[in-house]
Design a protein around this motif. Structure first.
Motif, PDB file in Angstrom:
ATOM      1  N   ILE A  52       3.023  14.035  -9.555  1.00 52.79           N
ATOM      2  CA  ILE A  52       3.791  15.191  -9.878  1.00 52.79           C
ATOM      3  C   ILE A  52       4.294  15.242 -11.388  1.00 52.79           C
ATOM      4  N   LEU A  53       4.673  13.930 -11.750  1.00 53.00           N
ATOM      5  CA  LEU A  53       5.100  13.722 -13.357  1.00 53.00           C
ATOM      6  C   LEU A  53       4.289  14.161 -14.256  1.00 53.00           C
ATOM      7  N   VAL A  54       2.941  13.793 -13.975  1.00 54.92           N
ATOM      8  CA  VAL A  54       1.957  14.063 -15.143  1.00 54.92           C
ATOM      9  C   VAL A  54       1.236  15.205 -15.011  1.00 54.92           C
TER      10      VAL A  54
ATOM     11  N   ILE B  94       3.014   6.152  -2.825  1.00 54.69           N
ATOM     12  CA  ILE B  94       4.127   6.865  -3.334  1.00 54.69           C
ATOM     13  C   ILE B  94       3.945   6.857  -4.904  1.00 54.69           C
ATOM     14  N   GLY B  95       3.606   5.887  -5.127  1.00 51.15           N
ATOM     15  CA  GLY B  95       3.452   5.696  -6.740  1.00 51.15           C
ATOM     16  C   GLY B  95       2.545   6.690  -7.377  1.00 51.15           C
TER      17      GLY B  95
ATOM     18  N   LEU C 113       0.906  -1.264  -0.002  1.00 48.81           N
ATOM     19  CA  LEU C 113       0.032  -0.067   0.294  1.00 48.81           C
ATOM     20  C   LEU C 113       0.760   1.176   0.001  1.00 48.81           C
ATOM     21  N   TRP C 114       1.888   1.511   0.897  1.00 49.13           N
ATOM     22  CA  TRP C 114       3.011   2.265   0.712  1.00 49.13           C
ATOM     23  C   TRP C 114       3.315   2.585  -0.632  1.00 49.13           C
ATOM     24  N   TYR C 115       3.667   1.435  -1.430  1.00 50.11           N
ATOM     25  CA  TYR C 115       4.344   1.685  -2.644  1.00 50.11           C
ATOM     26  C   TYR C 115       3.348   2.067  -3.564  1.00 50.11           C
ATOM     27  N   LEU C 116       1.905   1.857  -3.658  1.00 50.96           N
ATOM     28  CA  LEU C 116       0.926   2.460  -4.165  1.00 50.96           C
ATOM     29  C   LEU C 116       0.839   3.716  -3.925  1.00 50.96           C
TER      30      LEU C 116
ATOM     31  N   ILE D 123       4.170  10.189  -7.105  1.00 51.43           N
ATOM     32  CA  ILE D 123       5.168  10.566  -8.228  1.00 51.43           C
ATOM     33  C   ILE D 123       4.620  10.741  -9.555  1.00 51.43           C
ATOM     34  N   LEU D 124       3.515   9.861  -9.727  1.00 53.63           N
ATOM     35  CA  LEU D 124       2.764   9.967 -10.887  1.00 53.63           C
ATOM     36  C   LEU D 124       2.002  11.313 -11.107  1.00 53.63           C
TER      37      LEU D 124
ATOM     38  N   GLY E 100       2.302  17.590 -13.267  1.00 51.18           N
ATOM     39  CA  GLY E 100       3.194  18.893 -13.515  1.00 51.18           C
ATOM     40  C   GLY E 100       2.803  19.964 -12.337  1.00 51.18           C
TER      41      GLY E 100
END
Lengths: 517, 113, 155, 122
Positions: free
Chosen positions: B108-110, B101-102, B96-99, B105-106, B112
């Protein structure tokens, strides 16, 4: 024969991995065989480093008529399995083979009493194959395959002591974490394949452009590799796995973690290099993850009572330094003035820290393994006064602890020195946190030293003697390397680290192989 | 061979460091050699003096690892409470932490930011 | 689990499955499938046999079967075929193709039903991979069976 | 037209659903075997995704034997299929190892409840 070096790097440990199970019931023979194979691979990797440094990028194409024939007639894009080795790949390969050799040497006595040793050594060699494949390949899908090989072999080794329930628990945790991460890596590979119809990293990096699907692929790759390299807050598997794995595997498992870190760098600098060139965000994410990682890792380490668990949290915290160093470089990638002023040095610090950390953390985990070997416990509360009984282990521990705390002239100092100065120039807060982390690191190792080695000799450890010679030899080799790397950091930096940094920075050089560009 | 490591605002030279090490080693030895030579091992002199009481066993008086930095941990109690709640050891939380944080990050990247 | 239905079905089906597995392994270079798939089919036939027998019988029968060495030999053979390519070419180069050696026949051009005597190293690799996979999967099934099958069924 | 878009994207919708289902199973089920099943569902999702990527309308399978005349120059590149096969092979190893660990955990802990299998924490 020199042009076949990349293939031999994979073939020799594979050969070793498949022959060891035949040596059933002859454990010392299997151990000797593993030591010989890892030593041979170490020699090959030294040759490889020399080749790469003197001749530049090596491209090796599997199944082609000659090793550098990338494009068969009639194709415009590369489709074969291609190994592409530049300086950073060779550098990682050198660390992997060195650590596998040390691990095999150490294991000779450390796991002598366990059963199923032929499988242990086969898995150790398979883990080495996985790491080597990851760092040598020039192809995304191969990266996934070798990532999985390393993950499976690593988790099987974590659960090697199957008479302990905790080992199986740590094993399944590591396995599920790495399976999910690698499946997401495969998913993003699928996204990239759907976009561009190819899997070659260098070719993809010439094609990649800024759109949503690419960004999703970058995000998935980034977060998966960040989890596999144990960055906070996805670090929970690291202490479990490092604690339960036999100490002889620790060095190789560390390198396996940093192979994921390498993949993270490769993705940000090479695969998505054309985009990250204009996108400081990725660098900031990496730096912030790095700072979080180092601080939370070290504060968790401070309260641990299990000696190996304490050191595993330090491994997390030290990963933060690498992320910080390289992240600082990534942040200023599109600013040539800043890049040459401190970005390149920051990256050198980060990458130098990889090998330094592998060396001293392996040394420390091995001393922890030696403590476990003689006392049968890992609980620091039950240890004490072992310094007089185990002089070599004590010396090795002191060297390792001084190195991890960044005390000159040990090797941690040189890389931390570079990271402090450069991250200070990006943002002073980063450097302050890094220094506080270093202080806390020293504090927690003072705790280990005081409680395990110092203090009055306890009666229950009256029979304790120094650990067997192969273990001592492995620890002494690493301690000597610690001191050498610390005394002459300039030599290592000039010959090994700066070429690796430049390999990451010079994207055009990575893209121009085999007559495609 | 040039062993000096130059950084943006400092340097590291092993030769210089070795010279200083030897220098301070000599100074330290001089101070040490001027100390009181009255120490005799294996006599009553080295035994702990507890006003005539019997010496408790070593296991009892040893400073345990859990006791070191007690004050620090006590002072940072609230911080460690949070950390302890994060480290549940539950396999599902890892994912769940992985999800989470993912997702961040997604975003922030997408997105913008 | 060893009921009459399973035993009878196994008696009829197991030989067919084993032959089909061997067929898939051997024809890996011509039809869909190959070493892994064929090995898996073969291992599923063996798994059927294991499931249909009593624990003691299985234990006795598989005592002498060198599953682990077979696995090693399969992997080593695969590696050896790959290493053959180093004779003048590269790792994994198909040096046997078109050489006239067994499986080294020349592939005819045009639409044809496919000839077994082609494929070069591919056919050998399929055989070795099949050997490894059938040994590996069988030992997995066997270990789970002996680990869990010793107890009575709970349902 | 609208129906066409759904029909073309149907495999990808299924992939998204399977991914969500897999992550839900891993994240919220208490039984360790169910967590393992969740990983397998994820794997199925990714494999389906790769296979769906490899589909080219009007393309032919790259098998030369008994291929019709019009397949010449119209065969698909079998890379996604090769990826899927490799991923399946790896998946077999992963699932076997996961189940072996689950068996061993059950022997030592006497339970498969994930909330109880956490001796390693802190």
């Amino acid at each position: 024969m020199m042009e076949h070096l990349p293939a031999l790097m994979i073939a020799v440990p594979l050969f070793g991995a498949f022959t060891t199970p035949l040596l059933k019931k002859r454990y010392s023979l299997a151990s000797m065989w593993a030591i010989i194979i890892t030593a041979a691979t170490l020699g090959l990797s030294l040759l490889l480093v020399q080749e790469v440094l003197s001749k530049g990028i090596i491209v090796y194409v599997f199944g082609a008529k000659n090793p550098s024939l990338v494009l068969p007639s009639g194709y415009r894009v590369p489709v074969r399995i291609i190994f592409e080795i530049d300086a950073i790949g060779a550098f990682m390969a050198l660390s992997a083979t060195l650590m596998s050799f040390i691990g095999a040497l150490y294991s000779y006595s450390h796991v002598r009493m366990e059963s199923g040793l032929e499988k242990y050594y086969a898995l150790l060699l398979l883990l080495e194959v996985g790491i080597l494949g990851m760092v040598l390949t020039g192809d995304l899908f191969n990266l996934f395959v070798f990532l999985e090989i390393a993950g499976i072999a690593g988790s099987a080794l974590v659960g090697f002591r199957n008479y302990r329930g905790e080992a199986s628990e740590a094993g399944i945790k590591y396995l599920i974490v790495s399976a999910v991460a690698s499946l997401m890596v495969l998913f993003s590979i699928g996204l990239l394949y759907g976009q561009y119809g190819n899997l070659n990293i260098a070719y993809l990096s010439t094609q990649i452009h800024f759109d949503t699907v690419d960004m999703i692929a970058l995000g998935l790759l980034f977060v998966s590799f960040a989890m596999k390299c144990g960055s906070v807050p996805m670090h929970y598997w690291v202490p479990d796995a490092y604690t339960e794995v036999p100490a002889g595997i620790n060095p190789t498992l560390l390198v396996a973690t940093y192979a994921s870190l390498y993949a993270l760098f490769r993705v940000s600098f090479s695969l998505f290099g054309a985009i990250t060139w204009n996108m400081a965000r990725v660098g900031w994410i990496m730096s912030i993850l790095g700072v979080l990682t180092m601080f939370i890792g070290v504060t968790m380490a401070l309260v641990q009572k299990d000696v190996k668990r304490l050191m595993s949290y330090h491994a997390i915290s030290q990963t933060g330094y690498m992320l910080l160093g390289v992240g600082v470089g990534l942040t200023v990638l599109n600013d040539p003035a800043k890049l040459s002023a401190f970005g390149r040095t920051a990256m050198a610090g980060g990458i130098f820290h990889i090998i330094n950390h592998i060396i001293y953390k392996s040394l420390l985990l091995m001393t922890a393994g030696a403590l476990f070997y003689v006392t049968g416990t890992r609980n620091l509360n039950e240890m004490g006064g072992l310094a007089r009984r185990m002089p070599y282990t004590t010396i090795a521990f002191i060297v390792g602890a001084a190195a991890i705390s960044g005390i000159p002239p040990f090797n941690g100092f040189a890389s931390k020195f570079l990271i402090y100065e450069t991250s200070y120039q990006l943002n002073p807060l980063l450097a302050v946190i890094a220094m506080v982390t270093s202080v806390l690191t020293l504090a927690s190792f003072v705790k280990v030293f005081a409680s395990a080695f110092l203090g009055p000799p306890l009666e229950k450890y009256n029979e304790v003697r120094e650990v067997p010679k192969p273990m001592v030899a492995a620890m002494i080799i690493l301690a000597v390397l610690c001191i050498l790397f610390g005394l002459f950091p300039n030599v290592v930096l000039k010959n090994l680290i700066y070429p690796a940094v430049d390999a990451l920075l010079k994207l055009a050089q990575y893209q121009s192989w085999g007559g495609l560009a | 061979m040039n062993f000096t490591l130059l950084s943006p605002s400092g340097f590291w030279d092993p030769v210089l460091w070795l010279i200083f090490l030897i220098l301070f080693g000599i100074i330290g030895y001089i101070i040490y050699s001027r100390g009181n030579p009255g120490y005799k091992p294996k006599t009553e002199q080295v035994k702990p003096y507890l006003s005539g009481n019997a010496e408790p066993s070593k296991e009892k008086i040893m400073v345990r690892a859990g006791d070191i930095y007690w004050g620090f941990i006590e002072a940072m109690k609230e911080y460690y409470e949070v950390l302890k709640r994060m480290h549940t050891g539950d396999l599902r939380d890892y994912i769940l932490w992985y999800l989470g944080i993912g997702a961040v990050i997604l975003f922030i990247l997408v997105g913008g930011v | 689990m060893t009921t009459t239905i399973i035993k009878t079905t196994t008696r009829i089906l197991a030989p067919l499955i084993l032959v089909f597995g061997a067929y898939i392994i051997l024809h890996g270079h011509l039809t869909p499938g190959g070493g892994f798939q064929g090995g898996a089919v073969f291992a599923s036939g063996l798994a059927l046999l294991i499931v249909a027998c009593e624990t003691d019988v299985v234990k006795k029968r598989f005592e002498k079967v060198p599953l682990s060495p077979l696995e090693s030999i399969g992997a080593l053979g695969f590696l050896g075929m790959a290493l053959l390519g180093l004779m003048g070419y590269t790792f994994f180069r198909n040096v046997i193709a078109n050489s006239g050696f067994i499986f080294g026949g020349r592939t005819p051009i045009g639409i044809n039903p496919g000839f077994l005597n082609t494929g070069g190293t591919l056919a050998y690799m399929n055989i070795f991979v099949g050997m490894k996979v059938l040994a590996g999967l069988t030992s997995i099934v066997l270990i789970f069976f002996l680990l869990l099958g010793g107890k009575k069924d709970e349902w | 037209m609208n129906g066409d878009i759904i029909a073309i994207n149907f495999p990808f919708i299924v992939v998204a659903l399977l991914l969500a289902l897999g992550f839900y199973t891993i994240g919220f089920k208490r039984n360790l075997i169910k967590v393992v099943i969740g990983v397998e569902i994820l794997e199925g999702a990714v494999n389906l995704f790769l296979i769906a990527l490899g589909y080219v309308k009007g393309g032919y399978a790259p098998i030369y034997t008994l291929a019709p005349k019009k397949a010449v120059g119209n065969m698909v590149l079998p890379t996604p299929q090769a990826l899927t096969l490799t991923s399946i092979v790896i998946g077999v190893a992963v699932s076997a190892l996961m189940l072996a660990f689950a068996v061993n955990i059950y022997r030592h802990y006497g339970t498969l409840d994930v909330t109880k299998i956490r001796r390693l924490r802190g």
